[in-house]
Design an enzyme around this catalytic site. Structure first.
Site, PDB file in Angstrom:
ATOM      1  N   SER A 118       0.883  -1.178   0.000  1.00 13.31           N
ATOM      2  CA  SER A 118       0.000   0.000   0.000  1.00 13.31           C
ATOM      3  C   SER A 118       0.911   1.215   0.000  1.00 13.31           C
ATOM      4  O   SER A 118       2.098   1.119   0.346  1.00 13.31           O
ATOM      5  CB  SER A 118      -0.843   0.012   1.282  1.00 13.31           C
ATOM      6  OG  SER A 118      -1.443   1.284   1.491  1.00 13.31           O
TER       7      SER A 118
ATOM      8  N   TYR B 208      -1.927  -1.321  10.392  1.00 14.20           N
ATOM      9  CA  TYR B 208      -1.905  -1.410   8.925  1.00 14.20           C
ATOM     10  C   TYR B 208      -0.585  -0.856   8.376  1.00 14.20           C
ATOM     11  O   TYR B 208       0.057  -1.470   7.519  1.00 14.20           O
ATOM     12  CB  TYR B 208      -3.104  -0.645   8.369  1.00 14.20           C
ATOM     13  CG  TYR B 208      -3.361  -0.817   6.900  1.00 14.20           C
ATOM     14  CD1 TYR B 208      -4.120  -1.881   6.425  1.00 14.20           C
ATOM     15  CD2 TYR B 208      -2.871   0.101   5.967  1.00 14.20           C
ATOM     16  CE1 TYR B 208      -4.385  -2.038   5.066  1.00 14.20           C
ATOM     17  CE2 TYR B 208      -3.129  -0.043   4.614  1.00 14.20           C
ATOM     18  CZ  TYR B 208      -3.885  -1.114   4.169  1.00 14.20           C
ATOM     19  OH  TYR B 208      -4.140  -1.256   2.819  1.00 14.20           O
TER      20      TYR B 208
HETATM   21  P1  NAD Z   1     -11.432  -6.166  -0.075  1.00 16.85           P
HETATM   22  O1  NAD Z   1     -12.012  -6.128   1.291  1.00 16.85           O
HETATM   23  O2  NAD Z   1     -12.307  -5.885  -1.261  1.00 16.85           O
HETATM   24  O3  NAD Z   1     -10.750  -7.581  -0.357  1.00 16.85           O
HETATM   25  C1  NAD Z   1     -10.013  -8.264   0.626  1.00 16.85           C
HETATM   26  C2  NAD Z   1      -9.937  -9.710   0.250  1.00 16.85           C
HETATM   27  O4  NAD Z   1      -9.209 -10.406   1.270  1.00 16.85           O
HETATM   28  C3  NAD Z   1     -11.317 -10.389   0.172  1.00 16.85           C
HETATM   29  O5  NAD Z   1     -11.310 -11.357  -0.850  1.00 16.85           O
HETATM   30  C4  NAD Z   1     -11.420 -11.066   1.547  1.00 16.85           C
HETATM   31  O6  NAD Z   1     -12.301 -12.180   1.542  1.00 16.85           O
HETATM   32  C5  NAD Z   1      -9.981 -11.483   1.733  1.00 16.85           C
HETATM   33  N1  NAD Z   1      -9.654 -11.781   3.123  1.00 16.85           N
HETATM   34  C6  NAD Z   1      -9.822 -11.000   4.224  1.00 16.85           C
HETATM   35  N2  NAD Z   1      -9.424 -11.658   5.323  1.00 16.85           N
HETATM   36  C7  NAD Z   1      -8.993 -12.876   4.907  1.00 16.85           C
HETATM   37  C8  NAD Z   1      -8.458 -14.010   5.558  1.00 16.85           C
HETATM   38  N3  NAD Z   1      -8.299 -14.051   6.900  1.00 16.85           N
HETATM   39  N4  NAD Z   1      -8.136 -15.094   4.835  1.00 16.85           N
HETATM   40  C9  NAD Z   1      -8.326 -15.095   3.483  1.00 16.85           C
HETATM   41  N5  NAD Z   1      -8.811 -14.058   2.804  1.00 16.85           N
HETATM   42  C10 NAD Z   1      -9.135 -12.958   3.506  1.00 16.85           C
HETATM   43  O7  NAD Z   1     -10.203  -5.160  -0.008  1.00 16.85           O
HETATM   44  P2  NAD Z   1      -9.206  -4.587  -1.125  1.00 16.85           P
HETATM   45  O8  NAD Z   1      -9.277  -3.125  -1.033  1.00 16.85           O
HETATM   46  O9  NAD Z   1      -9.403  -5.252  -2.425  1.00 16.85           O
HETATM   47  O10 NAD Z   1      -7.805  -5.015  -0.489  1.00 16.85           O
HETATM   48  C11 NAD Z   1      -6.929  -5.947  -1.078  1.00 16.85           C
HETATM   49  C12 NAD Z   1      -5.502  -5.612  -0.671  1.00 16.85           C
HETATM   50  O11 NAD Z   1      -5.143  -4.338  -1.195  1.00 16.85           O
HETATM   51  C13 NAD Z   1      -5.294  -5.538   0.848  1.00 16.85           C
HETATM   52  O12 NAD Z   1      -4.042  -6.117   1.188  1.00 16.85           O
HETATM   53  C14 NAD Z   1      -5.276  -4.040   1.097  1.00 16.85           C
HETATM   54  O13 NAD Z   1      -4.551  -3.721   2.254  1.00 16.85           O
HETATM   55  C15 NAD Z   1      -4.604  -3.555  -0.154  1.00 16.85           C
HETATM   56  N6  NAD Z   1      -4.814  -2.131  -0.456  1.00 16.85           N
HETATM   57  C16 NAD Z   1      -6.078  -1.645  -0.654  1.00 16.85           C
HETATM   58  C17 NAD Z   1      -6.221  -0.301  -0.952  1.00 16.85           C
HETATM   59  C18 NAD Z   1      -7.567   0.310  -1.216  1.00 16.85           C
HETATM   60  O14 NAD Z   1      -7.650   1.555  -1.316  1.00 16.85           O
HETATM   61  N7  NAD Z   1      -8.636  -0.447  -1.353  1.00 16.85           N
HETATM   62  C19 NAD Z   1      -5.112   0.531  -1.028  1.00 16.85           C
HETATM   63  C20 NAD Z   1      -3.859  -0.003  -0.812  1.00 16.85           C
HETATM   64  C21 NAD Z   1      -3.716  -1.331  -0.532  1.00 16.85           C
END
Ligand code: NAD
Length: 259
Positions: free
Chosen positions: A141, A154
């Site tokens: 991130s 985080y």
């Molecule tokens: P999201 O909530 O849409 O997806 C998260 C995914 O992780 C889902 O498929 C969920 O089922 C899975 N998950 C959660 N806990 C779990 C566990 N214990 N075991 C297995 N699977 C699990 O969120 P997202 O925004 O798509 O996030 C995905 C990644 O991107 C994360 O690592 C997040 O930190 C990172 N990220 C997101 C953003 C943003 O703005 N959305 C920015 C930077 C980084």
């Protein structure tokens, strides 16, 4: 470009993981899906991606807090020829000041957002080395590069992911396996929608006002990064052009980290 290869994407039932899984499947990669969700919806998604792109797909329900389940997830990919591309994407968020941060939330964020990457890499790397090709892409991130208040767990986890990425990249530097991190800014997924909803409730804003205020604080482009853009960056990191990209923490963040 990835025909005959297999990509394991953790947390690929929604959001960024799903966007990356779709982009890799469009390049011909078989996909191992993982993440939580309703069984019928996941099965429909698995079949849809397989049918659209003519690739093989399977789903494994490993919980990223459980090392033995992560090892089983990597092993499950053997049914599709073993892991060639590992995308460590699963992640959660919790927002609170450090002196009020629930210990259980700290432990869960470190386990899912950081430690799971270690377990998956440890399990998948020997197979990549044996095959003579591999790609490890860790979804960190912009919070792996800079901090924001009230996100101690985080930010610590994501800085850890960037550090882990560099160490693995050095250990694999003389091999055909590369390891890099992608550092997104705001992407409009479930994880961020919750923060927008919380902001709207706390500050008595409309949904649109809360979205604008969230972007305005940190992301100079005032626009969200999309899951499709992240998918294409992952595809590029899998391409021969990226053979010498190693240990990068590649921000894709509408200018957030440039400030
Ligand atoms: P999201 O909530 O849409 O997806 C998260 C995914 O992780 C889902 O498929 C969920 O089922 C899975 N998950 C959660 N806990 C779990 C566990 N214990 N075991 C297995 N699977 C699990 O969120 P997202 O925004 O798509 O996030 C995905 C990644 O991107 C994360 O690592 C997040 O930190 C990172 N990220 C997101 C953003 C943003 O703005 N959305 C920015 C930077 C980084």
């Amino acid at each position: 470009m990835l025909k005959g290869k297999t990509a394991l994407v953790t947390g690929s039932t929604s959001g960024i993981g799903l966007g990356i899984a779709r982009a890799l499947a469009a390049q011909g990669a078989n996909i191992v899906f993982n993440g939580f969700g309703e069984a019928a919806a996941i099965e429909a998604l698995r079949k849809e991606v397989a049918g659209t792109h003519g690739v093989q797909t399977l789903y494994h329900p490993a919980d990223m807090t459980q090392p033995a389940e992560i090892r089983a997830l990597v092993q499950a990919a053997d049914a599709l020829g073993g892991v060639d591309v590992l995308v460590n994407n699963a992640g959660i968020q919790f927002v609170a000041p450090v002196d009020e941060f629930p210990e259980e939330r700290w432990d869960a964020i470190i386990a899912i957002n950081l430690t799971s990457n270690f377990h998956a890499i440890k399990a998948a790397l020997p197979g990549m080395k044996a095959k003579g090709w591999g790609r490890i892409i860790n979804i960190a991130s912009v919070h792996g590069l800079v901090a924001s208040a009230n996100k101690s767990a985080y930010v610590a986890a994501k800085h850890g992911v960037v550090g882990l990425t560099k160490a693995v990249a050095l250990e694999t530097a003389a091999t055909p396996v590369t390891c890099n991190a992608i550092c997104p800014g705001w992407v409009l997924t479930a994880l961020v929608q919750k923060q927008i909803d919380d902001r709207a409730a706390a500050q008595k804003l409309s949904a649109e006002e809360a979205r604008k205020s969230l972007l305005g604080e940190k992301q100079p482009s005032q626009d969200f990064v999309t899951t499709e853009q992240l998918g294409q960056l992952a595809v590029f990191l899998c391409s021969p052009a990226a053979n010498q990209i190693r240990g990068a923490a590649w921000n894709i963040d509408g200018g957030w980290f440039a400030q």
